[in-house]
Every structure is written in structure tokens, then in C-alpha cells.
Design an enzyme around this catalytic site. Structure first.
Site, PDB file in Angstrom:
ATOM      1  N   ASP A 109       0.862  -1.171   0.000  1.00  0.00           N
ATOM      2  CA  ASP A 109       0.000   0.000   0.000  1.00  0.00           C
ATOM      3  C   ASP A 109       0.910   1.236   0.000  1.00  0.00           C
ATOM      4  OD1 ASP A 109      -2.538   1.271   0.268  1.00  0.00           O
ATOM      5  OD2 ASP A 109      -2.289   1.403   2.426  1.00  0.00           O
ATOM      6  N   LYS A 137      -0.892  -1.700  -4.772  1.00  0.00           N
ATOM      7  CA  LYS A 137      -1.700  -0.479  -4.933  1.00  0.00           C
ATOM      8  C   LYS A 137      -0.738   0.680  -5.166  1.00  0.00           C
ATOM      9  CE  LYS A 137      -4.620  -0.847  -1.142  1.00  0.00           C
ATOM     10  NZ  LYS A 137      -5.596  -0.323  -0.157  1.00  0.00           N
ATOM     11  N   ARG A 171     -10.664 -12.530   6.633  1.00  0.00           N
ATOM     12  CA  ARG A 171      -9.432 -13.170   6.159  1.00  0.00           C
ATOM     13  C   ARG A 171      -9.721 -14.529   5.508  1.00  0.00           C
ATOM     14  NH1 ARG A 171      -4.992 -10.329   8.333  1.00  0.00           N
ATOM     15  NH2 ARG A 171      -5.297  -9.497  10.416  1.00  0.00           N
TER      16      ARG A 171
HETATM   17  P1  IMP Z   1       1.853  -0.407   3.872  1.00  0.00           P
HETATM   18  O1  IMP Z   1       1.006   0.847   3.879  1.00  0.00           O
HETATM   19  O2  IMP Z   1       2.380  -0.717   2.502  1.00  0.00           O
HETATM   20  O3  IMP Z   1       2.929  -0.333   4.929  1.00  0.00           O
HETATM   21  O4  IMP Z   1       0.867  -1.585   4.231  1.00  0.00           O
HETATM   22  C1  IMP Z   1       0.873  -2.211   5.469  1.00  0.00           C
HETATM   23  C2  IMP Z   1      -0.208  -3.225   5.632  1.00  0.00           C
HETATM   24  O5  IMP Z   1      -1.484  -2.587   5.607  1.00  0.00           O
HETATM   25  C3  IMP Z   1      -0.334  -4.317   4.575  1.00  0.00           C
HETATM   26  O6  IMP Z   1       0.613  -5.331   4.703  1.00  0.00           O
HETATM   27  C4  IMP Z   1      -1.739  -4.799   4.878  1.00  0.00           C
HETATM   28  O7  IMP Z   1      -1.701  -5.723   5.956  1.00  0.00           O
HETATM   29  C5  IMP Z   1      -2.463  -3.529   5.259  1.00  0.00           C
HETATM   30  N1  IMP Z   1      -3.282  -3.039   4.129  1.00  0.00           N
HETATM   31  C6  IMP Z   1      -3.005  -2.084   3.223  1.00  0.00           C
HETATM   32  N2  IMP Z   1      -4.003  -1.931   2.328  1.00  0.00           N
HETATM   33  C7  IMP Z   1      -4.960  -2.828   2.687  1.00  0.00           C
HETATM   34  C8  IMP Z   1      -6.260  -3.174   2.122  1.00  0.00           C
HETATM   35  O8  IMP Z   1      -6.748  -2.646   1.113  1.00  0.00           O
HETATM   36  N3  IMP Z   1      -6.915  -4.161   2.785  1.00  0.00           N
HETATM   37  C9  IMP Z   1      -6.444  -4.795   3.897  1.00  0.00           C
HETATM   38  N4  IMP Z   1      -5.239  -4.511   4.429  1.00  0.00           N
HETATM   39  C10 IMP Z   1      -4.504  -3.539   3.828  1.00  0.00           C
END
Ligand code: IMP
Ligand code: MG
Length: 181
Positions: A109, A137, A171
Site C-alpha cells: 500500500d 496499490k 481473512r
Molecule cells: P503499507 O502501507 O504498505 O505499509 O501496508 C501495510 C499493511 O497494511 C499491509 O501489509 C496490509 O496488511 C495492510 N493493508 C493495506 N491496504 C490494505 C487493504 O486494502 N486491505 C487490507 N489490508 C490492507
């Protein structure tokens, strides 16, 4: 903790990736990984909890000998920027300097968590280090981080299922769905 089936299910807006589509992409990814790391010591590493379903299916699509590892990581942020400090609440048992490491992630994300985990693992000097992510994303990224193998690129939606949660629910869905915010 809402276990009311009607209320829980009505938040599943629409399926965006079916079970069959996931299965097919994982078979391809497993084949690519098996070819690339043939004859090499391979360690697949997942960050809990989100990637546990993906890991379970991907490792069974890998046809060469490999080891599996799990980590629990929490990143801390100063406002909106990552402090670069990752708190590892559960660490790998393996010494990564002996392995080619492939991180198996559920979704990238903002990229912050994985960016911090990458820094930490790089410092331990693995033989090589790559990222396979089920979902990407890219519109939401705040740090420069690219997956070597993103299976599906999705728009800026909150998604659930296949290991991904909302408040720890969903999940266990076998597909990826858009969550009705
Ligand atoms: P980051 O923002 O890339 O550090 O994402 C961290 C974590 O946020 C990911 O590994 C997911 O566990 C969670 N996450 C981010 N986007 C989503 C989503 O659309 N659905 C569910 N979990 C999400
Ligand atoms: Mg995750």
C-alpha cells in the site's frame, strides 16, 4: 468483533479477483520462482498476518526444495513519514545470510512497512532479496518501493479476503473483494 452474518456480509461490496484468477496467477508465480532459484538455498518469508493464505498457496506451487519463515513486524511513524524503526515482535529462526530470500507479501500500500523490513533484512546480508506481492496499490505509495513480482495491480480501494482483513474479519474469504467503507 461483530459476528452477525448479515451485517458482516453486507460490507462485501463486490468480488474484484476470483478464486480461479488467484489460483492461476499463483501457479505461474510458483513456476517462475522454481525456475529462478533452482539449485539455490531458498527461503520464503512472510510478514504476518495478512500473507498467511498467500504463503500457504504459493509455497505449494513452488516445486523446488525451500524453507518457510514468518516475521511479525510493526513500523513506527513520525506523523506521516516512517521513522525507519521496525519493531520485530517475532523474528525469523533462519540466518538469512545463508539464503536467497523471497518476501511473500499480501499487499503493498504505502510501502512503509515493507520498506523498513527490507532495510532490516538487507542489513543481515542475504544471498539475494526479492519481493513477491499478491496485490499492489501503486497509487498509494509514499516511499519508493517496487515489488519484483506483483501478481495483481489494483486501484486505490480497501480490499478484503484471502488473508486480508478489516477489523480482523474476512481473512477466510477465498477471493479478494472490495470492502464497502
Ligand atoms: P503499507 O502501507 O504498505 O505499509 O501496508 C501495510 C499493511 O497494511 C499491509 O501489509 C496490509 O496488511 C495492510 N493493508 C493495506 N491496504 C490494505 C487493504 O486494502 N486491505 C487490507 N489490508 C490492507
Ligand atoms: Mg501485510
Amino acid at each position: 468483533m461483530n459476528f452477525n452474518p448479515e451485517e458482516v456480509n453486507k460490507k462485501i461490496k463486490r468480488v474484484i479477483i476470483t478464486e480461479e484468477e488467484i489460483k492461476q496467477k499463483i501457479a505461474e508465480a510458483g513456476k517462475l520462482i522454481s525456475e529462478k532459484y533452482e539449485g539455490k538455498p531458498l527461503l520464503l518469508v512472510s510478514i504476518l498476518k495478512g500473507a498467511f493464505v498467500f504463503m500457504a498457496d504459493l509455497c505449494r506451487a513452488v516445486t523446488i526444495p525451500c524453507e518457510i519463515g514468518f516475521m511479525c513486524a510493526q513500523s513506527y511513524y513520525n506523523g506521516t513519514s516512517s521513522s525507519g524503526i521496525v519493531n520485530i515482535t517475532m523474528d525469523l529462526k533462519q540466518d538469512v545470510s545463508n539464503y536467497h530470500v523471497v518476501i511473500v507479501e499480501d499487499i503493498i500500500d504505502t510501502g512503509r512497512t515493507l520498506n523498513d523490513v527490507m532495510k532490516l533484512l538487507k542489513a543481515r546480508e542475504p544471498l539475494s532479496l526479492e519481493i513477491v506481492t499478491l496485490l499492489d496499490k501503486p497509487d498509494r505509495r509514499v516511499v519508493k518501493l517496487d515489488a519484483d513480482m506483483p501478481l495483481f495491480t489494483i486501484p486505490d480501494l480497501y480490499v478484503i479476503g484471502y488473508g486480508l482483513d478489516c477489523g480482523e474479519l474476512y481473512r477466510n474469504l477465498p477471493y479478494i473483494a472490495e470492502y464497502d467503507i
